[in-house]
Scaffold this motif. Structure first.
Motif, PDB file in Angstrom:
ATOM      1  N   TYR A   1       0.846  -1.187   0.000  1.00  0.00           N
ATOM      2  CA  TYR A   1       0.000   0.000   0.000  1.00  0.00           C
ATOM      3  C   TYR A   1       0.887   1.244   0.000  1.00  0.00           C
ATOM      4  N   LEU A   2       0.631   2.133  -0.956  1.00  0.00           N
ATOM      5  CA  LEU A   2       1.424   3.348  -1.090  1.00  0.00           C
ATOM      6  C   LEU A   2       0.507   4.564  -1.084  1.00  0.00           C
ATOM      7  N   LEU A   3       0.888   5.596  -0.330  1.00  0.00           N
ATOM      8  CA  LEU A   3       0.171   6.868  -0.360  1.00  0.00           C
ATOM      9  C   LEU A   3       0.679   7.654  -1.564  1.00  0.00           C
ATOM     10  N   ILE A   4      -0.173   7.823  -2.572  1.00  0.00           N
ATOM     11  CA  ILE A   4       0.274   8.478  -3.808  1.00  0.00           C
ATOM     12  C   ILE A   4      -0.268   9.896  -3.940  1.00  0.00           C
ATOM     13  N   ARG A   5      -1.275  10.257  -3.120  1.00  0.00           N
ATOM     14  CA  ARG A   5      -1.816  11.610  -3.235  1.00  0.00           C
ATOM     15  C   ARG A   5      -2.401  12.047  -1.894  1.00  0.00           C
ATOM     16  N   ASP A   6      -2.138  13.306  -1.524  1.00  0.00           N
ATOM     17  CA  ASP A   6      -2.653  13.889  -0.283  1.00  0.00           C
ATOM     18  C   ASP A   6      -2.964  15.351  -0.571  1.00  0.00           C
ATOM     19  N   LEU A   7      -4.213  15.637  -0.897  1.00  0.00           N
ATOM     20  CA  LEU A   7      -4.594  16.966  -1.356  1.00  0.00           C
ATOM     21  C   LEU A   7      -5.712  17.548  -0.495  1.00  0.00           C
ATOM     22  N   GLY A   8      -5.917  18.854  -0.658  1.00  0.00           N
ATOM     23  CA  GLY A   8      -7.017  19.521   0.018  1.00  0.00           C
ATOM     24  C   GLY A   8      -6.559  20.310   1.226  1.00  0.00           C
TER      25      GLY A   8
ATOM     26  N   SER B   1       1.304  -8.139  -7.193  1.00  0.00           N
ATOM     27  CA  SER B   1       1.925  -8.644  -8.409  1.00  0.00           C
ATOM     28  C   SER B   1       1.964  -7.531  -9.458  1.00  0.00           C
ATOM     29  N   ASN B   2       1.320  -7.740 -10.629  1.00  0.00           N
ATOM     30  CA  ASN B   2       1.312  -6.715 -11.676  1.00  0.00           C
ATOM     31  C   ASN B   2       0.051  -5.868 -11.665  1.00  0.00           C
ATOM     32  N   PHE B   3      -0.807  -6.024 -10.646  1.00  0.00           N
ATOM     33  CA  PHE B   3      -2.075  -5.315 -10.594  1.00  0.00           C
ATOM     34  C   PHE B   3      -1.988  -4.124  -9.647  1.00  0.00           C
ATOM     35  N   THR B   4      -2.703  -3.049  -9.976  1.00  0.00           N
ATOM     36  CA  THR B   4      -2.788  -1.874  -9.108  1.00  0.00           C
ATOM     37  C   THR B   4      -4.233  -1.406  -9.043  1.00  0.00           C
ATOM     38  N   GLU B   5      -4.654  -0.980  -7.850  1.00  0.00           N
ATOM     39  CA  GLU B   5      -5.972  -0.401  -7.640  1.00  0.00           C
ATOM     40  C   GLU B   5      -5.824   0.768  -6.674  1.00  0.00           C
ATOM     41  N   ASP B   6      -6.541   1.864  -6.943  1.00  0.00           N
ATOM     42  CA  ASP B   6      -6.478   3.061  -6.114  1.00  0.00           C
ATOM     43  C   ASP B   6      -7.757   3.226  -5.312  1.00  0.00           C
ATOM     44  N   GLY B   7      -7.612   3.664  -4.062  1.00  0.00           N
ATOM     45  CA  GLY B   7      -8.749   3.966  -3.205  1.00  0.00           C
ATOM     46  C   GLY B   7      -8.642   5.392  -2.692  1.00  0.00           C
ATOM     47  N   THR B   8      -9.763   6.110  -2.660  1.00  0.00           N
ATOM     48  CA  THR B   8      -9.783   7.521  -2.255  1.00  0.00           C
ATOM     49  C   THR B   8     -10.820   7.725  -1.161  1.00  0.00           C
ATOM     50  N   SER B   9     -10.436   8.470  -0.113  1.00  0.00           N
ATOM     51  CA  SER B   9     -11.377   8.785   0.962  1.00  0.00           C
ATOM     52  C   SER B   9     -10.816   9.926   1.801  1.00  0.00           C
ATOM     53  N   THR B  10     -11.568  10.286   2.835  1.00  0.00           N
ATOM     54  CA  THR B  10     -11.174  11.417   3.692  1.00  0.00           C
ATOM     55  C   THR B  10     -10.169  11.010   4.757  1.00  0.00           C
ATOM     56  N   THR B  11      -9.925   9.715   4.950  1.00  0.00           N
ATOM     57  CA  THR B  11      -8.906   9.240   5.881  1.00  0.00           C
ATOM     58  C   THR B  11      -8.056   8.190   5.185  1.00  0.00           C
ATOM     59  N   LYS B  12      -6.836   8.013   5.672  1.00  0.00           N
ATOM     60  CA  LYS B  12      -5.944   7.024   5.073  1.00  0.00           C
ATOM     61  C   LYS B  12      -6.489   5.608   5.262  1.00  0.00           C
TER      62      LYS B  12
ATOM     63  N   HIS C   1      -8.816   0.704   2.771  1.00  0.00           N
ATOM     64  CA  HIS C   1      -9.884  -0.295   2.657  1.00  0.00           C
ATOM     65  C   HIS C   1     -10.530  -0.253   1.272  1.00  0.00           C
ATOM     66  N   ASP C   2     -10.702   0.946   0.738  1.00  0.00           N
ATOM     67  CA  ASP C   2     -11.312   1.091  -0.581  1.00  0.00           C
ATOM     68  C   ASP C   2     -10.437   0.439  -1.646  1.00  0.00           C
ATOM     69  N   ALA C   3      -9.116   0.661  -1.572  1.00  0.00           N
ATOM     70  CA  ALA C   3      -8.201   0.058  -2.542  1.00  0.00           C
ATOM     71  C   ALA C   3      -8.172  -1.461  -2.404  1.00  0.00           C
ATOM     72  N   ALA C   4      -8.158  -1.948  -1.155  1.00  0.00           N
ATOM     73  CA  ALA C   4      -8.141  -3.396  -0.930  1.00  0.00           C
ATOM     74  C   ALA C   4      -9.429  -4.047  -1.438  1.00  0.00           C
ATOM     75  N   LYS C   5     -10.560  -3.391  -1.235  1.00  0.00           N
ATOM     76  CA  LYS C   5     -11.846  -3.924  -1.702  1.00  0.00           C
ATOM     77  C   LYS C   5     -11.853  -4.062  -3.224  1.00  0.00           C
ATOM     78  N   LYS C   6     -11.347  -3.047  -3.924  1.00  0.00           N
ATOM     79  CA  LYS C   6     -11.295  -3.109  -5.383  1.00  0.00           C
ATOM     80  C   LYS C   6     -10.374  -4.233  -5.850  1.00  0.00           C
TER      81      LYS C   6
END
Length: 338
Positions: A128-135, A149-160, A165-170
């Motif tokens: 898990y990598l923090l790639i964006r922190d805005l606002g 492996s070779n797959f990536t999924e991004d999750g976005t929310s108001t808390t880390k 959890h959003d990224a893991a769910k995807k």
């Protein structure tokens, strides 16, 4: 205690080496229903706020400035909540707090589920990598990237935590989709093959093959080809791996072909190898390849995913088979000894 818009704006500007400038531009008007208007200037932007008292007007100006900064800097916006919270009333009477609504949807630990899913399919552990922190400070938006492996999924929310959890769910949904897709494809292939059988003996052979491979269906979920066979060796228990290595060391193989190596010797050696690999549900296949200049070529394959193949070349079919068999035995020894 929650921070006010004035304090949030002050902290934001201090970090940038400046302070907001407040100016009272309308002072009530002297009537019994006074209204005040403040103008705040900072970072080249201006915003105004109006209230029944100077404090409220100043807070409204700071709030408007935070909105202006967010729009000016093009901060991302989260989707609106399904149940927006109403602003508190200005009544002087203290109201009874309302209990938060409880969601009927059960909580699912997507992070733990993904961890188990990767372990079951011999995949590397999720990263898990923090790639964006805005606002602004009062409305941070975090984006966490999940890598398997070779797959990536991004999750976005108001808390880390929620973004993770959003990224893991995807990622769980993506991997499960691949497993289901591969399973359906295999079932379709088996159905077509069985329907085309013409004799009971062939049908029984196919049923036996499916029974051997049913519990160890191998699905490639993106593991690099150069890493798969290392993963295969690591997936075996230490005692089981040592047992196989000991059995393989008892098989005497010399790549130099001699007249002492007959078809019976090859069959006996091949039978020993098949018995050893059957303990880890691996099946051996042999094929002939076309060759020129009076040479013969034989291939020996293991039904791993991807398939492990060795090719033997010789002046006779027996010599080519023996060399392919020797190469395969040495390859399995090398993989399991790492």
């Amino acid at each position: 205690m929650n921070k006010t818009p004035v304090s949030i704006l002050q902290e934001m500007m201090v970090k940038q080496g400046m302070t907001p400038d407040y100016e009272l531009i309308y002072d009530g008007g002297g009537s019994h229903v006074n209204t005040f208007t403040y103008q705040v200037t900072c970072d080249g932007l201006k915003a105004t706020g109006t209230g029944r008292c100077k404090k409220d007007a100043k807070h409204e100006a700071a709030k408007a400035m935070l909105t202006e900064i967010a729009a000016h800097r093009n901060y991302p916006q989260l989707p609106p909540a399904s149940n927006p919270i109403d602003s508190p009333s200005r009544s002087p009477f203290r109201s009874i707090p309302v209990a938060p609504k409880q969601s009927n949807a059960p909580f699912v630990n997507a992070i733990g589920e993904l961890q188990d899913l990767c372990a079951e399919n011999n995949l590397q552990e999720p990263q898990y990598l923090l790639i964006r922190d805005l606002g602004p400070p009062h409305a941070r938006i975090f984006t966490i990237r999940c890598i398997v492996s070779n797959f990536t999924e991004d999750g976005t929310s108001t808390t880390k935590k929620l973004a993770k959890h959003d990224a893991a769910k995807k990622m769980v949904e993506r991997i499960k989709g691949l497993i289901i897709q591969n399973g359906l494809n295999e079932d379709e292939d088996e159905t077509c093959t069985v329907s085309s059988t013409e004799t009971d003996s062939v049908n029984n052979a196919k049923e036996y093959y499916r029974a051997l491979t049913k519990t160890t269906r191998k699905i490639n979920l993106g593991i690099r080809l150069s890493e798969y066979h290392v993963k295969w060796g690591d997936s075996l228990e230490s005692a089981q791996r040592n047992k196989i290595l000991e059995q393989l060391s008892n098989i005497i193989v010399e790549e130099d072909f001699s007249d002492d190596i007959t078809i019976e010797v090859i069959k006996e050696t091949l039978s020993k190898l098949e018995t050893i690999l059957s303990e880890v549900n691996v099946i051996i296949n042999m094929k002939d390849l076309a060759a020129d200049n009076n040479y013969f070529m034989k291939t020996i394959e293991l039904n791993t995913c991807p398939i492990l193949t060795q090719i033997g070349i010789g002046k006779s079919s027996t010599e080519a088979t023996w060399k392919a068999l020797c190469l395969m035995i040495n390859s399995v020894k090398l993989i399991l000894s790492q």
